[in-house]
Scaffold this motif. Structure first.
Motif, PDB file in Angstrom:
ATOM      1  N   THR A  60       1.279  -2.909   5.947  1.00 28.78           N
ATOM      2  CA  THR A  60       0.979  -3.609   4.704  1.00 28.78           C
ATOM      3  C   THR A  60       0.250  -2.700   3.721  1.00 28.78           C
ATOM      4  OG1 THR A  60       0.869  -5.725   5.869  1.00 28.78           O
ATOM      5  CG2 THR A  60      -0.165  -5.610   3.705  1.00 28.78           C
ATOM      6  N   THR A  61      -0.707  -1.913   4.225  1.00 31.16           N
ATOM      7  CA  THR A  61      -1.382  -0.950   3.359  1.00 31.16           C
ATOM      8  C   THR A  61      -0.398   0.068   2.813  1.00 31.16           C
ATOM      9  OG1 THR A  61      -3.524  -1.190   4.461  1.00 31.16           O
ATOM     10  CG2 THR A  61      -3.125   0.869   3.290  1.00 31.16           C
ATOM     11  N   ALA A  62       0.503   0.543   3.664  1.00 28.28           N
ATOM     12  CA  ALA A  62       1.512   1.493   3.192  1.00 28.28           C
ATOM     13  C   ALA A  62       2.411   0.861   2.138  1.00 28.28           C
ATOM     14  CB  ALA A  62       2.342   1.991   4.373  1.00 28.28           C
ATOM     15  N   THR A  63       2.725  -0.407   2.294  1.00 30.77           N
ATOM     16  CA  THR A  63       3.534  -1.109   1.296  1.00 30.77           C
ATOM     17  C   THR A  63       2.802  -1.201  -0.038  1.00 30.77           C
ATOM     18  OG1 THR A  63       4.639  -2.422   3.008  1.00 30.77           O
ATOM     19  CG2 THR A  63       4.677  -3.286   0.769  1.00 30.77           C
ATOM     20  N   GLN A  64       1.501  -1.489   0.001  1.00 29.97           N
ATOM     21  CA  GLN A  64       0.719  -1.542  -1.229  1.00 29.97           C
ATOM     22  C   GLN A  64       0.669  -0.178  -1.910  1.00 29.97           C
ATOM     23  OE1 GLN A  64      -2.905  -3.149   0.500  1.00 29.97           O
ATOM     24  NE2 GLN A  64      -2.529  -5.135  -0.470  1.00 29.97           N
ATOM     25  N   VAL A  65       0.547   0.882  -1.118  1.00 32.25           N
ATOM     26  CA  VAL A  65       0.539   2.222  -1.700  1.00 32.25           C
ATOM     27  C   VAL A  65       1.895   2.547  -2.308  1.00 32.25           C
ATOM     28  CG1 VAL A  65       0.247   4.678  -1.187  1.00 32.25           C
ATOM     29  CG2 VAL A  65      -1.275   3.000  -0.144  1.00 32.25           C
ATOM     30  N   LEU A  66       2.975   2.072  -1.685  1.00 34.87           N
ATOM     31  CA  LEU A  66       4.306   2.290  -2.237  1.00 34.87           C
ATOM     32  C   LEU A  66       4.455   1.688  -3.631  1.00 34.87           C
ATOM     33  CD1 LEU A  66       6.740   1.837   0.787  1.00 34.87           C
ATOM     34  CD2 LEU A  66       6.642   3.794  -0.755  1.00 34.87           C
ATOM     35  N   ASN A  67       3.744   0.605  -3.898  1.00 32.86           N
ATOM     36  CA  ASN A  67       3.779   0.032  -5.246  1.00 32.86           C
ATOM     37  C   ASN A  67       3.380   1.078  -6.288  1.00 32.86           C
ATOM     38  OD1 ASN A  67       4.422  -2.424  -4.067  1.00 32.86           O
ATOM     39  ND2 ASN A  67       2.312  -3.149  -4.076  1.00 32.86           N
ATOM     40  N   TYR A  68       2.330   1.824  -5.993  1.00 35.34           N
ATOM     41  CA  TYR A  68       1.813   2.792  -6.959  1.00 35.34           C
ATOM     42  C   TYR A  68       2.570   4.112  -6.901  1.00 35.34           C
ATOM     43  CZ  TYR A  68      -1.801  -0.642  -7.585  1.00 35.34           C
ATOM     44  OH  TYR A  68      -2.456  -1.813  -7.864  1.00 35.34           O
ATOM     45  N   ILE A  69       3.130   4.436  -5.740  1.00 39.30           N
ATOM     46  CA  ILE A  69       4.016   5.594  -5.694  1.00 39.30           C
ATOM     47  C   ILE A  69       5.223   5.351  -6.590  1.00 39.30           C
ATOM     48  CG2 ILE A  69       5.593   6.903  -4.208  1.00 39.30           C
ATOM     49  CD1 ILE A  69       3.588   6.622  -1.963  1.00 39.30           C
ATOM     50  N   GLY A  70       5.761   4.142  -6.541  1.00 36.00           N
ATOM     51  CA  GLY A  70       6.883   3.801  -7.406  1.00 36.00           C
ATOM     52  C   GLY A  70       6.516   3.874  -8.874  1.00 36.00           C
ATOM     53  N   ALA A  71       5.308   3.400  -9.217  1.00 33.32           N
ATOM     54  CA  ALA A  71       4.881   3.449 -10.619  1.00 33.32           C
ATOM     55  C   ALA A  71       4.748   4.886 -11.103  1.00 33.32           C
ATOM     56  CB  ALA A  71       3.555   2.708 -10.777  1.00 33.32           C
ATOM     57  N   LEU A  72       4.178   5.746 -10.265  1.00 41.18           N
ATOM     58  CA  LEU A  72       4.018   7.145 -10.648  1.00 41.18           C
ATOM     59  C   LEU A  72       5.364   7.854 -10.749  1.00 41.18           C
ATOM     60  CD1 LEU A  72       2.303   9.568 -11.297  1.00 41.18           C
ATOM     61  CD2 LEU A  72       1.849   9.875  -8.857  1.00 41.18           C
ATOM     62  N   LEU A  73       6.249   7.625  -9.775  1.00 36.55           N
ATOM     63  CA  LEU A  73       7.562   8.257  -9.822  1.00 36.55           C
ATOM     64  C   LEU A  73       8.381   7.778 -11.018  1.00 36.55           C
ATOM     65  CD1 LEU A  73       8.602   8.269  -6.054  1.00 36.55           C
ATOM     66  CD2 LEU A  73       8.066  10.254  -7.482  1.00 36.55           C
ATOM     67  N   LEU A  74       8.274   6.513 -11.340  1.00 35.96           N
ATOM     68  CA  LEU A  74       9.019   6.005 -12.484  1.00 35.96           C
ATOM     69  C   LEU A  74       8.505   6.618 -13.782  1.00 35.96           C
ATOM     70  CD1 LEU A  74      11.216   4.124 -13.500  1.00 35.96           C
ATOM     71  CD2 LEU A  74       9.510   2.297 -13.630  1.00 35.96           C
ATOM     72  N   GLY A  75       7.179   6.758 -13.899  1.00 38.14           N
ATOM     73  CA  GLY A  75       6.622   7.393 -15.081  1.00 38.14           C
ATOM     74  C   GLY A  75       7.063   8.834 -15.230  1.00 38.14           C
ATOM     75  N   ILE A  76       7.185   9.534 -14.103  1.00 35.70           N
ATOM     76  CA  ILE A  76       7.636  10.932 -14.145  1.00 35.70           C
ATOM     77  C   ILE A  76       9.137  11.008 -14.398  1.00 35.70           C
ATOM     78  CG2 ILE A  76       7.911  13.025 -12.760  1.00 35.70           C
ATOM     79  CD1 ILE A  76       5.302  12.282 -11.349  1.00 35.70           C
ATOM     80  N   GLY A  77       9.903  10.180 -13.703  1.00 36.77           N
ATOM     81  CA  GLY A  77      11.356  10.259 -13.793  1.00 36.77           C
ATOM     82  C   GLY A  77      11.935   9.774 -15.105  1.00 36.77           C
ATOM     83  N   ALA A  78      11.185   8.973 -15.847  1.00 34.65           N
ATOM     84  CA  ALA A  78      11.688   8.466 -17.117  1.00 34.65           C
ATOM     85  C   ALA A  78      11.294   9.341 -18.294  1.00 34.65           C
ATOM     86  CB  ALA A  78      11.155   7.048 -17.345  1.00 34.65           C
TER      87      ALA A  78
END
Length: 434
Positions: free
Chosen positions: A302-320
């Motif tokens: 569950t903690t890893a899933t919560q961290v994935l939320n912010y990994i996705g936000a950071l990757l999306l900001g970089i990839g866009a």
């Protein structure tokens, strides 16, 4: 001379940001100065009678305040020790470098130290016929403010060191770095300028071993423009270079020994990476926290899933955006003067996904959340980068199929779910029916 000042200034800036004693020391000196100012004012202003204190009361108040500040400083230091233990046990050791920079922590220590030195300096002036009434009142006010700051610091310690709070802070810091306007003004890799370089005329060796923490891009551009040169840095910020290895290459007119030393000082080397110009370091910390939560000893998907939320936000900001991939810097005439190796989108994506997929392949929650994140990235990044995201989705399919032999469990794990488990139903995802 300017380069030398930049190098010394950057190292001093880093030392102050990482140290826990410089700001409290300044606070202690400020307390002494304020005590002197108070003693100067004592004989020049008149106070109401209720602000007058006896010698014994003054000594007791000042002694108690000084002793209390020593205890509070010890309490803050104890919290710091707990932070070290928590960071190395549940977060990432890399996070400690950022915790040292916490401004509230330094401000609290500086305030406590200033109150201590202020009270101690006034205590020496208490006599039977001379009591610093104004100073004693100010000490009481300072102690009240210190207690409020202690509560704020404790509240921050309790809330800001949760894995999800650290993940949010790291994602925000990474996005802030990526969004900064800098001197990298063209999206071009090293190969795009090979025909303009000519032969390498000089090589700048690394003066010592260390990770590249910061590059004076503007300084290098001015240096190269003045000599009609092109400087190539075949490293990425965050790379570790060994003493004596090639740190820069100079194309054009040959550079003398003095110029090579000046160029070397424009790159700051340290023991470890910093987040100042390196959003990938923020991503590295996020991944470290996630895979630590996925270890068999912790088993906290569950903690890893919560961290994935912010990994996705950071990757999306970089990839866009194209900012994070600019690899050249131009002078005022529009000529390329610096070529710097930068990370490509696929490298950021691999960093953010590969290890989590590897260690979380047997967790349906991780597989589902990771799939949802990759699908969001595929829809949100620039079109040229969607192929890399699709490759990661296919790799996730293979990992999921290998981890789950039971058809039902495999179908469950192949669904897309933003919450990991609970937001998707069997049959909603076409992949789940394969």
């Amino acid at each position: 001379m300017t380069v030398r000042f930049w190098a010394a200034g950057f190292r001093a800036h880093q030392s102050v940001r990482q140290s826990l004693w410089v700001v409290p020391l300044l606070g202690g000196l400020l307390g002494v100065v304020l005590a002197g100012a108070d003693l100067w004012l004592e004989g020049r202003i008149s106070l109401p009678p209720e602000w007058s204190y006896s010698e014994s009361t003054a000594s007791s108040v000042l002694s108690s305040a000084a002793a209390a500040m020593v205890g509070l400083i010890g309490f803050v230091v104890t919290i710091g020790v707990l932070v070290v233990q928590m960071a190395t046990g549940t977060l990432s050791p890399r996070f400690m470098r950022l915790w040292y920079r916490d401004r509230l922590q330094k401000f609290v220590l500086a305030t406590f130290t200033a109150t201590f030195t202020f009270a101690f300096a006034l205590l020496r002036q208490v006599e039977s016929d001379s009591v610093p009434d104004l100073g004693i009142s100010l000490v009481g006010l300072a102690v009240g403010i210190d207690l409020i700051l202690l509560l704020l610091y404790f509240d921050r310690f309790v809330h800001a060191l949760r894995p999800v709070a650290v993940a949010a802070a790291m994602a925000q810091a990474g996005l802030a770095i990526e969004a900064e306007e800098d001197d990298l003004v063209a999206d071009a890799g090293a190969g795009d300028h090979a025909d303009r370089r000519g032969a390498v005329s000089s090589r700048v060796p690394a003066p010592r071993s260390g990770a590249i923490q910061d590059i004076d891009i503007a300084g290098i551009v001015r240096f190269a423009a003045a000599r009609d040169q092109l400087v190539v840095i075949p490293h990425t910020i965050g790379d570790f270079v060994i003493a004596g290895s090639v740190m820069m290459e100079v194309h054009g007119a040959a550079a003398g020994e003095a110029d090579l030393r000046r160029l070397a000082r424009m790159v700051s080397l340290g023991r470890e990476r910093t987040i100042d110009q390196d959003p990938a370091f923020a991503l590295r910390i996020l991944v470290d926290i996630a895979i630590r939560a996925l270890s068999p000893a912790v088993n906290d998907p569950t903690t890893a899933t919560q961290v994935l939320n912010y990994i996705g936000a950071l990757l999306l900001g970089i990839g866009a955006s194209d900012r994070a991939f600019r690899g050249t810097a131009l002078d005022t005439d529009g000529r390329v003067r610096l070529v710097l190796r930068t990370r490509r989108w696929a490298e950021y994506l691999e960093l953010g996904v590969t290890e989590i997929r590897q260690y979380g392949a047997f967790s349906p929650q991780i597989c589902r959340r990771l799939r949802a994140m990759l699908e969001e990235l595929r829809a949100g990044v620039l079109p040229a980068r969607r192929e890399a995201v699709q490759s990661q989705l296919e790799a996730l399919d293979r990992a999921t199929d290998a981890a789950f032999a039971d058809p039902f469990q495999r179908a469950l794990a192949r669904m897309s779910d933003r919450q990991g488990l609970g937001a998707a139903r069997l049959g909603e995802d076409s992949d789940a029916r394969r």
